[in-house]
Design a protein around this motif. Structure first.
Motif, mmCIF file in Angstrom:
data_model
loop_
_atom_site.group_PDB
_atom_site.id
_atom_site.type_symbol
_atom_site.label_atom_id
_atom_site.label_comp_id
_atom_site.label_asym_id
_atom_site.label_seq_id
_atom_site.Cartn_x
_atom_site.Cartn_y
_atom_site.Cartn_z
ATOM 1 N N ILE A 178 0.898 -1.296 -0.199
ATOM 2 C CA ILE A 178 -0.146 -0.029 -0.029
ATOM 3 C C ILE A 178 0.733 1.216 -0.097
ATOM 4 O O ILE A 178 0.643 2.059 -0.640
ATOM 5 C CB ILE A 178 -0.908 -0.044 1.268
ATOM 6 C CG1 ILE A 178 -1.967 -1.080 1.200
ATOM 7 C CG2 ILE A 178 -1.931 1.306 1.212
ATOM 8 C CD1 ILE A 178 -2.755 -1.491 2.552
ATOM 9 N N GLY A 179 1.853 1.264 0.944
ATOM 10 C CA GLY A 179 2.569 2.503 0.989
ATOM 11 C C GLY A 179 3.567 2.765 -0.362
ATOM 12 O O GLY A 179 3.746 4.010 -0.698
ATOM 13 N N ALA A 190 1.371 4.132 6.391
ATOM 14 C CA ALA A 190 1.130 2.935 5.635
ATOM 15 C C ALA A 190 1.671 1.514 6.173
ATOM 16 O O ALA A 190 1.734 0.670 5.539
ATOM 17 C CB ALA A 190 0.895 3.229 4.389
ATOM 18 N N SER A 195 -1.043 -1.115 10.528
ATOM 19 C CA SER A 195 -2.399 -0.646 11.046
ATOM 20 C C SER A 195 -2.568 -0.792 12.403
ATOM 21 O O SER A 195 -3.639 -0.442 13.112
ATOM 22 C CB SER A 195 -3.514 -1.442 10.351
ATOM 23 O OG SER A 195 -3.451 -1.061 8.785
ATOM 24 N N THR A 238 -3.820 4.372 7.811
ATOM 25 C CA THR A 238 -4.195 3.053 7.226
ATOM 26 C C THR A 238 -4.847 2.223 7.897
ATOM 27 O O THR A 238 -4.196 1.800 8.729
ATOM 28 C CB THR A 238 -3.168 2.560 6.318
ATOM 29 O OG1 THR A 238 -2.461 3.206 5.325
ATOM 30 C CG2 THR A 238 -3.753 1.052 5.428
ATOM 31 N N TYR A 246 -5.358 8.051 -1.710
ATOM 32 C CA TYR A 246 -4.364 8.908 -0.850
ATOM 33 C C TYR A 246 -4.068 10.346 -1.158
ATOM 34 O O TYR A 246 -3.987 11.092 -0.385
ATOM 35 C CB TYR A 246 -3.150 7.965 -0.819
ATOM 36 C CG TYR A 246 -3.077 6.920 0.343
ATOM 37 C CD1 TYR A 246 -2.917 7.170 1.580
ATOM 38 C CD2 TYR A 246 -3.449 5.736 -0.200
ATOM 39 C CE1 TYR A 246 -2.901 5.969 2.675
ATOM 40 C CE2 TYR A 246 -3.650 4.647 0.962
ATOM 41 C CZ TYR A 246 -3.238 4.695 2.020
ATOM 42 O OH TYR A 246 -3.432 3.793 2.785
#
Length: 307
Positions: free
Chosen positions: A12-13, A71, A74, A97, A211
């Motif tokens: 994700i990041g 990210a 979590s 996130t 984002y």
């Protein structure tokens, strides 16, 4: 903007970092592994080697940046608190996130019609999930949202099942990768129970777009589910079986002799339902996701590329 991204080498990041670079922003990325620093630099990310327990590094980088995307994890409360403290009073954006496993229902692979709206974490809501790990994540989400009262423009993006090719360094969606690993190890594609359980889904490219929108437009304390479409695990594993040319899908029960998943992960992730309605990202941020079908993506995906 200059954006500090934790988890810049992750699925994700990494996607968020690449999307930011494409829009002309400067990105500093935290990575735990010194070996990935050069790879991040080749992408255009200024690498910072450290981890989420390194409060000094987190605070320094957050202070230098115009905005922060968290990210990496979590569930790491200490890192989130450090970032909040570093940004307090600045009015800078902090996009945190989370994931829709917090609303998981059921553990046996059976269907459940329950869906969840974004008001469940609004101020005054007493909603709590049953599982202790999920309760801890919800408490962390609430901590980030409450940072709006400390002068932080905080947002929580709570993602459903993400699919799509990695845009940063090679990485995979957690749930899809777990299903593919099991299939390759056992030679048969499996789902928990009947596989009738359903998750909301979202494509990684649409996640990355969001984002950018959240950093630019989100009001302080905004909580958003992130999803566009949904599919049962029977449909998902059926698509995997066709793509890999393997038998199945067939039912599987946690704890059986050919177990390659941790039973808790099987029950509370692969065997659960997680169905949400993502309204606020569209109405408040102007998010317009382009992808809807996880099974269509699987049909053309190179599932062996990075798994």
């Amino acid at each position: 903007m200059h954006v500090f991204v934790t988890g810049a080498s992750g699925y994700i990041g990494g996607a968020a970092a690449v999307r930011l670079l494409q829009e002309g922003h400067t990105v500093t990325g935290l990575t735990r592994d010194a070996a990935t620093a050069d790879a991040l630099a080749r992408l255009g990310v200024e690498p910072v080697v450290g981890d989420l327990d390194d409060a000094g590094t987190l605070a320094e980088q957050a202070g230098r940046a115009d905005a922060v995307v968290n990210a990496a994890d979590s569930d790491h409360r200490g890192a989130a608190q450090t970032l909040i403290d570093a940004l307090a009073g600045s009015g800078k954006p902090l996009v945190h996130t989370s994931g829709t496993s917090i609303v998981g229902v059921g553990t046996s692979g059976e269907a459940d019609e329950t869906t969840f709206g974004e008001d469940l974490l609004d101020p005054g809501s007493a909603w709590e999930p049953e599982h202790p790990v999920r309760r801890a994540r919800v408490a962390l989400d609430r901590l980030v949202l409450a940072a709006a009262d400390q002068g932080v423009r905080s947002t929580v993006l709570c993602h459903s099942l993400i699919y799509g090719d990695a845009r940063g360094l090679p990485r995979d969606s957690v749930l899809i990768a777990a299903l593919v690993r099991q299939a390759r190890a056992g030679g048969v594609v499996r789902h928990v129970g009947t596989g009738a359980n359903v998750w909301s889904t979202v494509h990684l490219d649409d996640v990355a777009d969001l984002y950018l929108l959240a950093l630019d437009k989100a009001s302080p304390g905004l909580f958003c589910f992130v999803g566009n479409g949904e599919a049962s695990f029977a449909a998902i594993t059926g698509a995997i079986a066709r793509r890999l040319g393997l038998p199945g899908p067939r039912p599987w029960e946690p704890g059986s002799a050919d177990d390659v998943w941790h039973p808790e992960f099987a029950r509370h992730a692969l065997g659960s339902n997680s169905r949400v309605r993502a309204v606020r990202a569209r109405e408040q941020l102007g998010w317009s996701p382009r992808h809807r079908s996880i099974t269509d993506w699987i049909a053309g995906a190179d599932l062996g590329k990075a798994i």
